[in-house]
Design an enzyme around this catalytic site. Structure first.
Site, PDB file in Angstrom:
ATOM      1  CE1 TYR A 186     -14.681  16.361 -13.942  1.00  0.00           C
ATOM      2  CE2 TYR A 186     -14.099  15.492 -11.814  1.00  0.00           C
ATOM      3  CZ  TYR A 186     -14.487  15.396 -13.122  1.00  0.00           C
ATOM      4  OH  TYR A 186     -14.564  14.264 -13.573  1.00  0.00           O
ATOM      5  CE  LYS A 226     -10.595  13.566 -17.164  1.00  0.00           C
ATOM      6  NZ  LYS A 226     -10.785  14.593 -16.220  1.00  0.00           N
ATOM      7  NE  ARG A 262      -3.241  -0.087   3.082  1.00  0.00           N
ATOM      8  CZ  ARG A 262      -2.727  -0.029   4.275  1.00  0.00           C
ATOM      9  NH1 ARG A 262      -1.808   0.733   4.840  1.00  0.00           N
ATOM     10  NH2 ARG A 262      -2.931  -1.057   5.049  1.00  0.00           N
ATOM     11  CG  ASP A 296      -8.553  20.253 -11.194  1.00  0.00           C
ATOM     12  OD1 ASP A 296      -7.548  19.682 -12.071  1.00  0.00           O
ATOM     13  OD2 ASP A 296      -9.549  19.406 -10.858  1.00  0.00           O
TER      14      ASP A 296
HETATM   15  C1  PLP Z   1     -11.667  14.322 -14.993  1.00  0.00           C
HETATM   16  C2  PLP Z   1     -11.306  15.587 -13.926  1.00  0.00           C
HETATM   17  C3  PLP Z   1     -11.012  15.253 -12.809  1.00  0.00           C
HETATM   18  C4  PLP Z   1     -11.357  14.032 -12.133  1.00  0.00           C
HETATM   19  O1  PLP Z   1     -10.509  12.918 -12.569  1.00  0.00           O
HETATM   20  P1  PLP Z   1     -11.089  11.339 -12.675  1.00  0.00           P
HETATM   21  O2  PLP Z   1      -9.565  10.485 -12.545  1.00  0.00           O
HETATM   22  O3  PLP Z   1     -12.017  11.200 -13.924  1.00  0.00           O
HETATM   23  O4  PLP Z   1     -11.585  11.024 -11.307  1.00  0.00           O
HETATM   24  C5  PLP Z   1     -10.713  16.130 -11.973  1.00  0.00           C
HETATM   25  N1  PLP Z   1     -10.495  17.606 -12.255  1.00  0.00           N
HETATM   26  C6  PLP Z   1     -10.716  17.894 -13.786  1.00  0.00           C
HETATM   27  C7  PLP Z   1     -10.737  19.126 -14.077  1.00  0.00           C
HETATM   28  C8  PLP Z   1     -11.201  16.890 -14.651  1.00  0.00           C
HETATM   29  O5  PLP Z   1     -11.307  17.170 -15.844  1.00  0.00           O
END
Ligand code: PLP
Length: 395
Positions: free
Chosen positions: A112, A209, A59, A184
């Site tokens: 988001y 992403k 972990r 973010d």
């Molecule tokens: C997709 C996304 C997330 C979350 O990511 P996941 O891996 O899908 O949980 C967070 N912030 C932004 C801006 C996003 O586009």
């Protein structure tokens, strides 16, 4: 590790320590729960400091995860990185590491949607007071600060509507009052914005992403500065956060080509967005590199580039009408997420996820991710879709 290397070199060499790769190019996939110790003395030595990168228990990671953490830490100019099973888990883990019951936190109104859901849900239930702020507020955010304000959660540009925030002004105001700033940074990637260098405390990526880049993993990262890393790490350990070595391996592989992929996403998106801007069915293009995007000047000042994700506002019609545009496209597929090599399209209504600002559009908003295909083919596909849309709304 020195931060003096140029980005392209960091992308290729990040995390590839010899004692993790053992003479091959990539850090291998170590699948592990139990790690074995030769002696009790060795067990005690390896467990002494949980943040030391020594095999201890699955972990806490293996060289597969550590290599990815190290590469992201270097790109983000941070003290350390924690990995999570999704981008959302990275966001919730980062926020939880810095707040406690009785605190007040500020969240951008353009966040988001799952960030809002967590804040208005679990976080509020835990006794944290959540307030939303206008993404274009800049230094005036100081007027919203209270004695118990602990944290500002930003995202720039905003999800769906792409307002660019004046992060230096927000960070300067927060610093005056000893308030944490979490960013973010998924849209810009660590290549086009470095929030920690600007003075933010934690920078988050949905590694899902662009870093992953191939639409085949779920993974999140949070990179912290010196003042917050211990708290981030402690919270991740207490929550039992970890990620699969297979996904970490794929993310490390994605990092090697991030710069070359992004260049094409950027160029292709600029071409397609410029074409869209001139179409009679399109009222506005919401892309930070375009002058009429709210906060464009700030993007121009602070960001090193733009990526492949933007929105358009259609002229007239309503959301059900967007089916005529999106249903029969040949190359653009419909789906959540983005950042892979492929183009995507998604009708997305910002009206349901606002508290202190009102979204006013001339028509429905459609979010577009431009992939690595040839832009002539992409434009041809969209042209046919827009023609169907116009026919449907009878314009
Ligand atoms: C997709 C996304 C997330 C979350 O990511 P996941 O891996 O899908 O949980 C967070 N912030 C932004 C801006 C996003 O586009």
């Amino acid at each position: 590790m020195s931060n003096s290397k140029k980005t392209d070199t960091q992308l290729v060499h990040g995390g590839r320590r010899d004692d993790w790769t053992h003479g091959i190019v990539n850090p291998p996939v170590y699948r592990a729960s139990t790690c074995l110790f030769d002696s009790y003395a060795e067990l005690r030595e390896r467990c002494a400091d949980p943040s030391a990168k020594k095999l201890f228990y699955g972990r806490k990671g293996t060289p597969t995860q550590w290599a990815l953490e190290e590469a992201i830490t270097e790109l983000e100019c941070g003290e350390g990185t924690m990995l999570y099973p999704s981008g959302v888990a990275a966001i919730t883990g980062a926020i939880l590491s810095l707040v406690r019951a009785g605190d007040h936190i500020l969240i951008t109104d353009s966040a988001y949607e799952p960030t809002r859901t967590f804040s208005s849900g679990l976080l509020s239930q835990m006794g944290v007071e959540v307030e939303y702020y206008d993404p274009l507020i800049g230094g005036d955010i100081e007027k919203l600060f209270r004695d118990n304000t602990r944290l500002v959660m930003t995202e720039s540009p905003g999800s769906l509507t792409f307002e660019v925030q004046d992060l230096p002004a927000i960070i300067a105001a927060a610093k005056k009052h000893d308030i944490y700033v979490v960013v973010d940074n998924t849209w810009a990637t660590p290549l086009y914005l470095k929030p920690l260098e600007m003075g933010a405390d934690i920078s988050i990526h949905a590694v899902t992403k662009y870093i992953g880049g191939h639409s085949d993993i779920m993974l999140g990262s949070a990179t912290a500065n010196k003042r917050t890393f211990k708290a981030l790490q402690r919270t991740a350990y207490q929550l039992g956060q970890t990620c699969s070595p297979d996904d970490a391996f794929l993310a490390s592989r994605g990092i090697r080509t991030l710069a070359v992929r992004l260049k094409v996403h950027e160029e292709n998106a600029l071409k397609v967005a410029a074409w869209l801007k001139d179409q009679p069915e399109v009222a506005r293009v919401l892309h930070p590199a375009f002058e009429d995007c709210p906060g464009h000047d700030i993007w121009d000042r602070d960001f090193a580039g733009s990526t492949g994700l933007f929105s358009i506002v259609l002229k007239g019609g309503d959301y059900p009408d967007t089916a005529a545009l999106v249903d029969d496209l040949a190359l653009f597929k419909m789906g959540f997420s983005w950042g892979g090599y492929e183009s995507l399209i998604l009708p997305s209504d910002p009206r349901g996820c606002r508290s202190v600002t009102e979204w006013k559009g001339e028509g429905p908003v459609v979010r577009i991710h431009i992939g690595l295909e040839d832009t002539d083919d992409l434009i041809e596909d969209l042209a046919a879709g827009l023609k169907r849309y116009r026919k449907r709304i009878g314009a």
